[in-house]
Write a protein that holds these residues in place. Sequence first.
Motif, PDB file in Angstrom:
ATOM      1  N   ALA A  21       0.856  -1.033   0.188  1.00 45.48           N
ATOM      2  CA  ALA A  21       0.009  -0.128   0.140  1.00 45.48           C
ATOM      3  C   ALA A  21       0.803   1.258   0.094  1.00 45.48           C
ATOM      4  N   GLN A  65       0.545  -2.547   4.769  1.00 42.35           N
ATOM      5  CA  GLN A  65      -0.646  -3.018   4.298  1.00 42.35           C
ATOM      6  C   GLN A  65      -0.057  -3.471   2.830  1.00 42.35           C
ATOM      7  N   LYS A 125      -2.035  -3.609  -0.793  1.00 38.78           N
ATOM      8  CA  LYS A 125      -3.443  -3.058  -1.513  1.00 38.78           C
ATOM      9  C   LYS A 125      -3.693  -4.149  -2.543  1.00 38.78           C
ATOM     10  N   ASP A 184      -9.043  -3.610  -4.537  1.00 38.48           N
ATOM     11  CA  ASP A 184      -8.305  -2.456  -3.983  1.00 38.48           C
ATOM     12  C   ASP A 184      -8.582  -2.182  -2.371  1.00 38.48           C
ATOM     13  N   LEU A 186      -7.083  -2.806   1.472  1.00 40.10           N
ATOM     14  CA  LEU A 186      -6.082  -2.790   2.242  1.00 40.10           C
ATOM     15  C   LEU A 186      -5.935  -3.905   3.183  1.00 40.10           C
TER      16      LEU A 186
END
Length: 913
Positions: free
Chosen positions: A214, A253, A255, A260, A262
């Motif tokens: 992420a 995290q 993605k 999409d 997290l």
Amino acid sequence: MTAAIPQTADLPSQYNPFETEPKWQRFWEEKGFYVADPSAPGDPFSMVLPPPNVTGNLHMGHAFAFTLPDVVTRYKRMRGYNVLWVPGTDHASIAVHTILENQLRQEGKSRFDLGREAFLERAWAWKEQSQGTIKGQLRRLGLSLDWSRDRFTMDEGLNRAVIEAFVRLYEAGLIYRGEYLVNWCPATQSAVSDIELDDKEVKGHLWHFRYPLAADPKQYLVVATTRPETMLGDTAVAVNPTDERYRHLIGQQIKLPIKDRLIPIIGDEYVDASFGSGCVKITPAHDPNDFEIGKRHHLPFINILNKDGTLNENGDPFTGLDRFVARKKVVQWFEEHGLLEKVEDYTHTVPHSDRGGVPIEPLLSIQWFCDVSGMAARCLEEERLNTSPRFVPERWTKVYTGWLEKLRPWCISRQLWWGHQIPAWYPVIEGQIPEDPQAFVVARHEQEALTKAREKFGAEVESVQQDPDVLDTWFSSGLWPFSTLGWPDETEDFKRYYPNSLMSTGFDIIFFWVARMTMMGSQFTGRIPFKDVYINGLVRDEHGAKMSKSKGNGIDPLELLDKYGTDALRYALVKEVVGAGQDVRLAYDRKTGESASVEAARNFANKIWNASRFVLMNLEGQSPAQLGFPSSEHLELADRWILSRLHSTTAQVIQELETYGLGEGARLLYSLIWDDFCDWYIELVKPRLRGEDITSKRTAQQVLATVLESILKLLHPWMPHITEEIWQLLTQTAQATSIAVQPYPESDPAWVDPVLEQEFALVIQTISSLRNLRAEAGLKPNQSITAILLTTDLTEQSILTRAQAYIQDLTKAESLQITGSLATEPKQVAAGVVGTIQVLMPLAGLVDLEALRVKLQKDIAKLEKEAQGIRSRLENPNFISKANPEVVQTNREQLAELEAQMQLLQVRLQKLG
RNA sequence: GGGCGGUUAGCUCAGCGGUAGAGCGCCUGCCUUACAAGCAGGAUGUCACUGGUUCAAGUCCAGUACCGCCCACCA
């Protein structure tokens, strides 16, 4: 009045099982010989039949698996036990569903088109038909079942037992409703238990996906999966916390592509850093291991599947697609977005639904569970303390305990109709059932449920609605050993026959069934439901492969029964068993439908038939009882010998039966009957039956009658029909009783005479030697000979003298001289040697001297080879000093004898010139 | 990956420490008044491989190979 004994002419020279077998099957059942009486005396011996599924026909495995305990049962009954063997059939929920739904599919319908009620009607009709077929087949196998106690897993009594068991377990806090990963079969749309799975090796792929971080989308972790579509439900990526490569990323995290979303990177010991990339995608709602990790790390559980295997709204953007279509789409997405690292070919095992035949999906759903940990612990404790149940063969104990040790909660609900509907009801309030999955009551019937529901949820409960699910079939099977005896009531049967003495079944259902029975038994009766568990092996096909429907290599027992008869099939199967529980291979020719091993057993039956025919036609209409037992002073050598063989074999057979040596027992009797009784005793007794000596004749009749009757009884557990047929003819009981309820023969050690048996062996060898000389000399069977038995051993002389008539008779020797020395040497003589005995057959006229020489040289060479072995042993000083002195002595004697024999043959060789 | 079986005569299998066995098949004679679905006689084996224990090993121990099952599965 006794029935007239049939004359020989009445009895065909070939045994016909097809007339005999149904006759006695009817007789046994009509007269109720196998109906148990709890008030009768005798130690109880009880069993329940593993109930065949009402799914059509019995197969070879049934024939085998049921014959084995029948042998034991019949033996125990004859030993005076109070025997109960309960028959029955199993409703087989999933299996019957599969059959009926296949039928419906061919009609272009599903069970949902039909509705529950109509479907159940069909199921009951199917059950009736199949059950009738199965019962007929069980009868045809000649099993000594108590048909007055026939049960069905969904009959009224057993239904009551199932409900009672469920209610009690629930009240004990052991049954609960919960959300859990179950094995979901999208084809049958039902949960299935672990043991209803069938692992299949599948050539698939291992897809490696890039999961961007992420914080920095240019960096990514690579995860691999065999089921790409599950990534839609990923809620974490896990690495091993000790893995230097990724340790610093824990807590960051990812993605998740497509979604999409997290999701965290977590550290878990479960991950093997050395496998693949060392990163694992975690899908808690669709993988058992991930489920555990999800729980440990409090991850969200996202279910992406519908019950039919299509994707639900969580599977967006692939909602509505089948799981396998979605798989392709997901892969395509990764490829198009440059996130597909690589694809490898990968062969792995995929669990398939046994019945549905499609890959199962681990699916989060609300099901009924049974906590079996306490029951399993008690069973393990029993096994540890008492080794109860005792497994035969013993090695299966480990399989049983091993499974009990790692039990998980048992999912007992099935989304099916045919079976025991779960006795749980949901309150209906304002026309609706509350959403809370814990809003239910468990009761024995609807009335009680309504009362309970109002107590629990208030007076506004309008009605109750029963849970539509049915119980796993093994739930009722687990109660079988005691539900069939009347449990939960304290019936006479239950008191007298529980626990069962024996459970006889296949290793493939130790988990499914045996463990369920011991757990349920310990839970509800406080006892393990049976003392011994006999685990039979498999019947394999002619190539040694397991018979299975999918391979289509089954051999139809009915075909063999039609061709050879029940006794032959029973005997052929059991005789192959070694020890206990070994697999047997059935000889079979698929082109002709013939089985060499069953044919051999049929021939054995025919041999027994003809031997009996011989006896019957020589008893002059007298039964064994009328003839009585011969007085000891009239017994001749052969009489004492066959009685000794009978009693020693009886002891061995009983020993085998007591230790489940069913194949060994069968083989012992084969040898006693064919070799000892037919080949020798009957042949030896023929002259006496035709002769003038009334006492000798009567003694022979008495011995024939008594030995035959004993043999029939001994063999009865294996071949019930033919033994009954002959026994009825022999004893002339006019069907007042059955051999099945006669006392099993006992072995009287007083009759066992090893010295006599050894002496008789010498006589047999001498006869064989002379027969060999006859054959070698090319004499016609009816041509008589002159023979000389030359030995200086006085004991042997005495034995031969006593057996002189036997030898002459069986070798067609018109004169037989037994002597220590010869006044004049015959010129041309065929010679053999037995012990110290020179077996001489003088030949008049033209003989092939060369042939005689060759034969002697061959004999000498054979003896020399044997002598060489012993000599080298005796020449070894270590052997002399270290071996047991008795063994050394025996070897010396053997060598001396061999050398003496060679010497004798050498002399004969020289005399031939 | 763990566990359990098995490997002996052409075939199917016994034997489990002291001279290799049975049934079927094969060869040779026989329709001998119980049985031709039978009788008599006969041939047939580096007992998977390698080590070890033992005076002695198909037989006990260890390992190897192959065959067959069961359980668990590393994504």
